[in-house]
Design a protein around this motif. Structure first.
Motif, PDB file in Angstrom:
ATOM      1  N   SER A 151       1.037  -1.114   0.100  1.00 43.74           N
ATOM      2  CA  SER A 151       0.091   0.092  -0.069  1.00 43.74           C
ATOM      3  C   SER A 151       0.806   1.182  -0.012  1.00 43.74           C
ATOM      4  O   SER A 151       0.366   2.166  -0.768  1.00 43.74           O
ATOM      5  CB  SER A 151      -0.929   0.100   1.284  1.00 43.74           C
ATOM      6  N   LYS A 355      -9.289  -5.127   5.910  1.00 49.53           N
ATOM      7  CA  LYS A 355      -9.872  -5.808   4.848  1.00 49.53           C
ATOM      8  C   LYS A 355     -10.147  -7.207   5.425  1.00 49.53           C
ATOM      9  O   LYS A 355      -9.945  -7.752   6.478  1.00 49.53           O
ATOM     10  CB  LYS A 355      -8.470  -6.005   3.798  1.00 49.53           C
ATOM     11  N   ASP A 359      -9.771 -11.496   1.664  1.00 47.96           N
ATOM     12  CA  ASP A 359      -8.798 -10.623   1.119  1.00 47.96           C
ATOM     13  C   ASP A 359      -7.300 -11.300   1.038  1.00 47.96           C
ATOM     14  O   ASP A 359      -7.058 -12.076   2.203  1.00 47.96           O
ATOM     15  CB  ASP A 359      -8.677  -9.157   1.613  1.00 47.96           C
ATOM     16  N   ARG A 366      -7.475  -0.731   5.058  1.00 54.46           N
ATOM     17  CA  ARG A 366      -8.164  -0.286   3.754  1.00 54.46           C
ATOM     18  C   ARG A 366      -7.605   0.999   3.337  1.00 54.46           C
ATOM     19  O   ARG A 366      -7.392   2.005   4.136  1.00 54.46           O
ATOM     20  CB  ARG A 366      -9.633  -0.324   3.645  1.00 54.46           C
ATOM     21  N   THR A 367      -7.029   1.274   2.036  1.00 50.03           N
ATOM     22  CA  THR A 367      -6.710   2.306   1.566  1.00 50.03           C
ATOM     23  C   THR A 367      -7.387   2.861   0.421  1.00 50.03           C
ATOM     24  O   THR A 367      -8.132   1.960  -0.329  1.00 50.03           O
ATOM     25  CB  THR A 367      -5.019   2.295   1.499  1.00 50.03           C
ATOM     26  N   TYR A 371     -10.921   6.154   2.484  1.00 52.43           N
ATOM     27  CA  TYR A 371     -10.178   5.390   3.715  1.00 52.43           C
ATOM     28  C   TYR A 371      -9.125   6.330   3.842  1.00 52.43           C
ATOM     29  O   TYR A 371      -8.937   7.468   3.749  1.00 52.43           O
ATOM     30  CB  TYR A 371      -9.892   4.011   3.327  1.00 52.43           C
TER      31      TYR A 371
END
Lengths: 410, 291
Positions: A151, A355, A359, A366-367, A371
């Protein structure tokens, strides 16, 4: 004159009143962190601050939160011992642990074996959540309270596109990262996303975290003439930054530089950090959410300095754990895990949700839009100035004298 | 271009190594003390210089002086707290004193290291450079401070040579390193010789510490590697031989720089360590050892 007897009576009354107010068992949260490291030293104080705030408002369903702190000296072995002690002797209900991926990876199986909820406020390795996907029933007690390396790489690329590629038509990059657990997925993420935004990766240098002299590395990078150096550094920080400045390497440093997130870094490097860009989830003066600035203010008032990135997350983690215990109706570990999975909480770093089990990275944050989006800050004249994303920016990019760039429009 | 780069960078780093190892070998040569708190004293000096300049805003020159003073004080503290009580002890057998001093200096070094980490965190600190800017020599752009560092190292080593070979006090130190009993027979107090040596050592370690802090930066994590590096250099050069240490410092410095440029910075320290192992096998007394 007040007699000794009346003081004693008053003290007894005070003890009785306070114990009556906290009749139920306290909720105990263990904090295993590295007191001597700049990034780690904010973890316990920030957790303490959150606990005090929650307690001042009556605790969680009438139960007080107690923070039990263990200094792990950045060692995995000491962390495992602390975790065992926290659970078996100090009877903690949850643990907030470390910003070092190697430490969290060592603790992850113990959280499973001892069925104790654990959240990391700062480790980044994707392997932490990949492990959960492989063995969910055993490892579901671990939560990733910070962004995964993949991420982070994505957010750095997003920022690079807006700040470097579009305005300056940059075309080439060298990845410079330290050899550690968290940078393996980070580098893979960079390799994938940099070409997607139009930056060709001309070389990829991974250096030992023990490196002290960066002269040969910078000379090698300079010979390749890239437009930008994309960094993945956390264990190292001061030395490459200082040598970048003293050697006047004419290539911008952009990416992740964990030590640069700390407000003391200007002094540590005698100002050599001027012009360095770093990704972060929060920063001084940046109102990511309405909770961010009040937290920074309270932290600074109480401890006299600014929190590191792991301080923000650690503060949020205590609130999330308290909220999960409230929703779970108690401290049963499995019910706490279920409640944590359903977290939807606006913290100091953005809207936090994990998540799902399905996932590839279960329990990772979460990005993206709605978010956590992350920020890109730049050190400018001794200050950390947020320059990305546009809606949260407090200034524009500026360059040290030894870096000559031309905006594409000129 | 690459040749000049290796030559210039290697020269500066080797000079630093030489200065760092000289004090260490001097102490061993004269009093037989293997001072394992060496790295901690160097880091202590650098951190003091950093703190004075950054926290008190005293400027680079005063900061450097405060750093050297800190090295001096730490060296004396090492002598009076960890070394002298054992040397004078009547309870510890003579044959065991060496290992007791080794342990005491190691623990004392750890105490200094932990104190630095708690007071200043373990983030690396850099000492304010005395000379700013860069200069291009033979097409190699090098920070001016790198040349300055090398120059100061050689001035310090030169002064040490002068002191030991040209002054009465220095000659007494030299004599004590060869035959301590002989020196006492001449009416010179051995303890005063030791004090002189620790004073010289404190200055050398202080200067080396702040130059290292300017050039590469130091943190509490540097303590172990710095002691190990000084130890390897003096073992390679021959324990107690100052000239051996100087040559060994250049061998190690150039081997490391050459490896970093020609192979990879990641393998920087490996060839020098391999060389040390080979020398230990073939010539255990080191390249210029006296015994």
């Amino acid at each position: 004159m007040i007699s000794l007897k009346s003081i004693l009576l008053a003290s007894c009354a005070a003890v009785l009143v306070s114990s009556a107010a906290w009749a139920a068992d306290p909720i105990r949260i263990g904090v295993i962190a590295e007191a001597q490291a700049v990034a780690g030293s904010s973890i316990a104080p920030a957790a303490q601050l959150a606990a005090e705030e929650i307690n001042a408002k009556g605790g969680v369903d009438g139960r007080k939160i107690e923070i039990v702190v263990y200094d792990n000296h950045s060692s995995s072995a000491e962390s495992v011992r602390a975790f065992q002690r926290a659970v078996s002797e100090d009877k903690v209900n949850a643990v907030i642990a470390s910003y070092i991926s190697e430490v969290v990876l060592a603790l992850e199986p113990w959280a499973g074996r001892l069925k104790t909820l654990m959240i990391t406020p700062g480790a980044a390795s994707d392997v932490i959540t990949q492990n959960i996907a492989k063995n969910y029933d055993q490892l579901k007690y671990t939560f990733h309270g910070y962004l995964t390396s993949t991420s982070l790489a994505g957010l750095v690329c997003d920022a690079a596109k807006d700040l470097l590629v579009e305005p300056y038509k940059m075309k080439t990059a060298v990845i410079m990262s330290e050899d550690a657990a968290w940078t393996t997925p980070l580098d893979a993420g960079y390799e994938k996303c940099l070409p997607e935004i139009g930056l060709k990766v001309v070389d990829h240098i991974r250096m030992s975290p023990d490196t002290t002299d960066f002269t040969p590395i910078f000379n090698k990078i300079e010979a390749l003439k890239p437009d930008v150096m994309i960094t993945g550094i956390s264990h190292v920080g001061t030395q490459p930054t200082v040598q970048w400045k003293s050697q006047q390497v004419p290539i911008p440093m952009f990416g992740i530089s964990s030590q640069a997130t700390n407000s003391t870094f200007w002094k540590d490097t005698n100002g050599a950090v001027e012009g360095v860009f770093y990704n972060a989830v929060s920063g001084p003066g940046v109102a990511v959410t309405p909770k961010t600035l009040p937290f920074v203010e309270a932290y600074q008032k109480k401890f006299g300095n600014f929190p590191s990135y792991a301080g923000y997350t650690s503060y949020d983690d205590v609130y999330m754990i308290a909220d999960a215990i409230h929703r779970a109706g108690g401290t049963d570990p499995d019910k706490m895990v279920d409640a944590m999975e359903a977290t939807d909480y606006v913290g100091t770093i953005g809207r936090i949700a994990f998540k799902p089990k399905s996932d590839p990275n279960p329990h990772a944050l979460r990005t993206g839009k709605g978010y956590i989006t992350g920020l890109m800050l730049q050190w400018q004249s001794g200050k950390q100035v947020n320059v990305w994303p546009k809606e949260l920016a407090a200034g524009t990019t500026s360059w040290p004298s030894f870096i000559k760039l031309k905006a594409a429009s000129n | 271009m690459l040749f000049w780069q290796i030559l210039i960078d290697g020269f500066a780093i080797s000079a630093l190594y030489a200065l760092g190892a000289t004090g260490f070998t001097l102490i061993f040569g004269v009093s037989g003390v293997l001072n394992l708190s060496h790295g901690a004293i160097m880091v202590g000096a650098a951190v003091a210089a950093w703190a004075a300049a950054s926290e008190l805003g005293v400027g680079p020159y005063t900061g450097a002086l405060i750093g050297i003073l800190a090295g001096f004080i730490l060296a004396f503290a090492t002598y009076f707290i960890a070394v002298r009580p054992i040397q004078r002890s009547k309870v510890i057998a003579e044959s065991e004193k060496e290992i007791f001093i080794l342990t005491a200096t190691l623990l004392w070094g750890i105490i200094i290291q932990e104190a630095i980490a708690y007071l200043f965190t373990n983030n690396a600190k850099t000492v304010l450079p005395i000379v700013e800017g860069v200069t291009t020599v033979f097409g190699v752009r090098t920070p001016k401070n790198e040349y300055f560092t090398a120059a100061i190292c050689w001035v310090a080593i030169g002064l040490l040579w002068f002191l030991v070979n040209r002054t009465r006090r220095g000659k007494a130190v030299m004599a004590a390193s060869m035959n301590p009993r002989g020196v006492t027979l001449l009416g010179i107090e051995l303890s005063s010789i030791y004090l002189t040596v620790w004073a010289i050592y404190g200055l050398l370690a202080g200067v080396a510490g702040i130059l290292l802090g300017m050039f590469l930066g130091v943190s509490s994590y540097s303590v172990g590697p710095l002691t190990a590096s000084a130890f390897s250099i003096v073992v390679l050069g021959g324990l107690g031989s100052v000239s051996g240490s100087l040559i060994a410092a250049y061998v190690v410095g150039y081997l490391e720089t050459g490896t970093a440029y020609l192979i990879s910075p990641a393998y920087r320290t490996i060839p020098a360590l391999l060389l040390l192992v080979v020398v230990m096998y073939l010539r255990p007394q080191g390249l210029f050892g006296r015994r």
